[in-house]
Motif scaffolding. Structure first.
Motif, PDB file in Angstrom:
ATOM      1  N   TYR A 124       0.848  -1.196   0.000  1.00 49.56           N
ATOM      2  CA  TYR A 124       0.000   0.000   0.000  1.00 49.56           C
ATOM      3  C   TYR A 124       0.882   1.244   0.000  1.00 49.56           C
ATOM      4  O   TYR A 124       2.069   1.196   0.296  1.00 49.56           O
ATOM      5  N   ASP A 125       0.286   2.367  -0.310  1.00 51.29           N
ATOM      6  CA  ASP A 125       0.996   3.641  -0.424  1.00 51.29           C
ATOM      7  C   ASP A 125       1.298   4.194   0.970  1.00 51.29           C
ATOM      8  O   ASP A 125       0.399   4.628   1.686  1.00 51.29           O
ATOM      9  N   GLN A 126       2.572   4.162   1.338  1.00 52.15           N
ATOM     10  CA  GLN A 126       2.986   4.599   2.675  1.00 52.15           C
ATOM     11  C   GLN A 126       2.700   6.088   2.902  1.00 52.15           C
ATOM     12  O   GLN A 126       2.389   6.501   4.014  1.00 52.15           O
ATOM     13  N   ARG A 160      -0.458  10.142   5.813  1.00 54.46           N
ATOM     14  CA  ARG A 160      -1.369  11.294   5.841  1.00 54.46           C
ATOM     15  C   ARG A 160      -2.679  10.929   6.530  1.00 54.46           C
ATOM     16  O   ARG A 160      -3.233  11.713   7.313  1.00 54.46           O
ATOM     17  N   LEU A 161      -3.185   9.742   6.242  1.00 52.18           N
ATOM     18  CA  LEU A 161      -4.438   9.294   6.846  1.00 52.18           C
ATOM     19  C   LEU A 161      -4.256   9.103   8.355  1.00 52.18           C
ATOM     20  O   LEU A 161      -5.094   9.532   9.151  1.00 52.18           O
ATOM     21  N   ARG A 162      -3.137   8.503   8.747  1.00 51.33           N
ATOM     22  CA  ARG A 162      -2.843   8.296  10.176  1.00 51.33           C
ATOM     23  C   ARG A 162      -2.808   9.645  10.902  1.00 51.33           C
ATOM     24  O   ARG A 162      -3.361   9.797  11.988  1.00 51.33           O
ATOM     25  N   ALA A 163      -2.158  10.635  10.280  1.00 51.89           N
ATOM     26  CA  ALA A 163      -2.068  11.968  10.888  1.00 51.89           C
ATOM     27  C   ALA A 163      -3.460  12.601  11.019  1.00 51.89           C
ATOM     28  O   ALA A 163      -3.784  13.209  12.042  1.00 51.89           O
ATOM     29  N   LEU A 164      -4.279  12.432   9.995  1.00 53.88           N
ATOM     30  CA  LEU A 164      -5.642  12.979  10.015  1.00 53.88           C
ATOM     31  C   LEU A 164      -6.476  12.370  11.142  1.00 53.88           C
ATOM     32  O   LEU A 164      -7.288  13.054  11.760  1.00 53.88           O
ATOM     33  N   MET A 171     -14.559  -1.410  10.479  1.00 53.86           N
ATOM     34  CA  MET A 171     -13.709  -0.916   9.410  1.00 53.86           C
ATOM     35  C   MET A 171     -14.319   0.337   8.808  1.00 53.86           C
ATOM     36  O   MET A 171     -15.508   0.395   8.542  1.00 53.86           O
ATOM     37  N   ALA A 172     -13.461   1.353   8.612  1.00 55.49           N
ATOM     38  CA  ALA A 172     -13.947   2.621   8.068  1.00 55.49           C
ATOM     39  C   ALA A 172     -13.288   2.935   6.732  1.00 55.49           C
ATOM     40  O   ALA A 172     -13.963   3.246   5.756  1.00 55.49           O
ATOM     41  N   VAL A 173     -11.966   2.853   6.698  1.00 57.38           N
ATOM     42  CA  VAL A 173     -11.236   3.224   5.487  1.00 57.38           C
ATOM     43  C   VAL A 173      -9.950   2.403   5.439  1.00 57.38           C
ATOM     44  O   VAL A 173      -9.339   2.138   6.471  1.00 57.38           O
ATOM     45  N   TRP A 231     -12.804  12.070   2.046  1.00 59.40           N
ATOM     46  CA  TRP A 231     -13.166  10.645   2.119  1.00 59.40           C
ATOM     47  C   TRP A 231     -12.974  10.085   3.516  1.00 59.40           C
ATOM     48  O   TRP A 231     -13.788   9.279   3.982  1.00 59.40           O
ATOM     49  N   ALA A 232     -11.920  10.512   4.205  1.00 60.95           N
ATOM     50  CA  ALA A 232     -11.714  10.043   5.584  1.00 60.95           C
ATOM     51  C   ALA A 232     -12.873  10.495   6.470  1.00 60.95           C
ATOM     52  O   ALA A 232     -13.377   9.727   7.291  1.00 60.95           O
ATOM     53  N   GLY A 233     -13.321  11.722   6.269  1.00 62.57           N
ATOM     54  CA  GLY A 233     -14.447  12.246   7.049  1.00 62.57           C
ATOM     55  C   GLY A 233     -15.734  11.476   6.808  1.00 62.57           C
ATOM     56  O   GLY A 233     -16.461  11.154   7.749  1.00 62.57           O
ATOM     57  N   ARG A 234     -15.994  11.158   5.542  1.00 61.34           N
ATOM     58  CA  ARG A 234     -17.194  10.370   5.212  1.00 61.34           C
ATOM     59  C   ARG A 234     -17.132   9.005   5.867  1.00 61.34           C
ATOM     60  O   ARG A 234     -18.119   8.523   6.427  1.00 61.34           O
ATOM     61  N   ALA A 235     -15.962   8.359   5.780  1.00 58.34           N
ATOM     62  CA  ALA A 235     -15.797   7.015   6.346  1.00 58.34           C
ATOM     63  C   ALA A 235     -15.964   7.034   7.861  1.00 58.34           C
ATOM     64  O   ALA A 235     -16.640   6.175   8.435  1.00 58.34           O
ATOM     65  N   LEU A 236     -15.359   8.029   8.519  1.00 56.07           N
ATOM     66  CA  LEU A 236     -15.463   8.148   9.975  1.00 56.07           C
ATOM     67  C   LEU A 236     -16.902   8.346  10.410  1.00 56.07           C
ATOM     68  O   LEU A 236     -17.371   7.711  11.351  1.00 56.07           O
ATOM     69  N   THR A 237     -17.585   9.253   9.726  1.00 58.49           N
ATOM     70  CA  THR A 237     -18.975   9.557  10.075  1.00 58.49           C
ATOM     71  C   THR A 237     -19.841   8.305   9.987  1.00 58.49           C
ATOM     72  O   THR A 237     -20.629   8.012  10.889  1.00 58.49           O
ATOM     73  N   TYR A 238     -19.680   7.549   8.907  1.00 59.78           N
ATOM     74  CA  TYR A 238     -20.506   6.348   8.757  1.00 59.78           C
ATOM     75  C   TYR A 238     -20.121   5.286   9.783  1.00 59.78           C
ATOM     76  O   TYR A 238     -20.992   4.696  10.431  1.00 59.78           O
ATOM     77  N   ALA A 239     -18.816   5.041   9.959  1.00 53.90           N
ATOM     78  CA  ALA A 239     -18.391   4.018  10.908  1.00 53.90           C
ATOM     79  C   ALA A 239     -18.862   4.345  12.322  1.00 53.90           C
ATOM     80  O   ALA A 239     -19.248   3.453  13.083  1.00 53.90           O
ATOM     81  N   ARG A 240     -18.886   5.641  12.683  1.00 53.37           N
ATOM     82  CA  ARG A 240     -19.350   6.037  14.020  1.00 53.37           C
ATOM     83  C   ARG A 240     -20.846   5.804  14.203  1.00 53.37           C
ATOM     84  O   ARG A 240     -21.326   5.714  15.324  1.00 53.37           O
ATOM     85  N   SER A 241     -21.574   5.709  13.103  1.00 51.61           N
ATOM     86  CA  SER A 241     -23.027   5.502  13.185  1.00 51.61           C
ATOM     87  C   SER A 241     -23.365   4.030  13.448  1.00 51.61           C
ATOM     88  O   SER A 241     -24.505   3.686  13.746  1.00 51.61           O
ATOM     89  N   LEU A 242     -22.372   3.140  13.340  1.00 54.13           N
ATOM     90  CA  LEU A 242     -22.598   1.716  13.518  1.00 54.13           C
ATOM     91  C   LEU A 242     -22.379   1.324  14.982  1.00 54.13           C
ATOM     92  O   LEU A 242     -21.628   1.986  15.685  1.00 54.13           O
ATOM     93  N   PRO A 243     -23.025   0.243  15.428  1.00 50.93           N
ATOM     94  CA  PRO A 243     -22.790  -0.210  16.811  1.00 50.93           C
ATOM     95  C   PRO A 243     -21.328  -0.592  16.997  1.00 50.93           C
ATOM     96  O   PRO A 243     -20.739  -1.232  16.120  1.00 50.93           O
ATOM     97  N   ALA A 244     -20.744  -0.196  18.109  1.00 55.89           N
ATOM     98  CA  ALA A 244     -19.336  -0.534  18.392  1.00 55.89           C
ATOM     99  C   ALA A 244     -19.172  -2.041  18.502  1.00 55.89           C
ATOM    100  O   ALA A 244     -20.083  -2.741  18.980  1.00 55.89           O
ATOM    101  N   LYS A 245     -18.036  -2.531  18.050  1.00 55.59           N
ATOM    102  CA  LYS A 245     -17.716  -3.967  18.184  1.00 55.59           C
ATOM    103  C   LYS A 245     -16.646  -4.112  19.250  1.00 55.59           C
ATOM    104  O   LYS A 245     -15.671  -3.359  19.237  1.00 55.59           O
TER     105      LYS A 245
END
Length: 117
Positions: A9-11, A16-20, A44-46, A102-116
């Motif tokens: 994968y692209d390091q 950048r995603l990790r920092a975000l 899983m979000a992104v 895209w990270a924001g969209r993924a986070l928002t949706y993943a947060r709407s799901l029941p925690a595992k």
């Protein structure tokens, strides 16, 4: 290009995603499918894909509209479309704000799901 180079994968995008996501609660990272997945409260979000670009989890109801955006296509794994997942082309992620979008969209949706666990 060798198979191993193709599966890496692209390091730079991963960094950048990790920092975000570093200031967010409940984020974990896990190597999966030749990529690096970011999970929110166990969901899983992104994923920085080993095939290039991102795999982004979104509300399945939003997929049709989001597919109209540039550099976005349905995510396919083993020949089957993954419901609620989009593949975002790597070249678009260097555009300012695109990775954040895209990270924001993924986070928002993943947060709407029941925690595992």
């Amino acid at each position: 290009m060798s198979d191993t180079a193709h599966m890496a994968y692209d390091q730079e995008i991963a960094g950048r995603l990790r920092a975000l996501l570093s200031g967010e609660k409940g984020i974990t990272e896990r190597a999966m499918f030749g990529g690096l997945a970011f999970l929110v409260d166990g969901n899983m979000a992104v994923t920085v894909s080993g095939q290039g670009g991102l795999l982004v989890r979104v509300n399945p109801e939003d997929v049709e509209a989001l597919l109209r955006e540039d550099s976005v296509e349905p995510a396919v794994m083993r020949g089957r479309e993954m419901r609620g997942w989009l593949r975002v082309a790597p070249e678009s992620l260097h555009t300012p704000g695109h990775l954040e979008h895209w990270a924001g969209r993924a986070l928002t949706y993943a947060r709407s799901l029941p925690a595992k666990g």
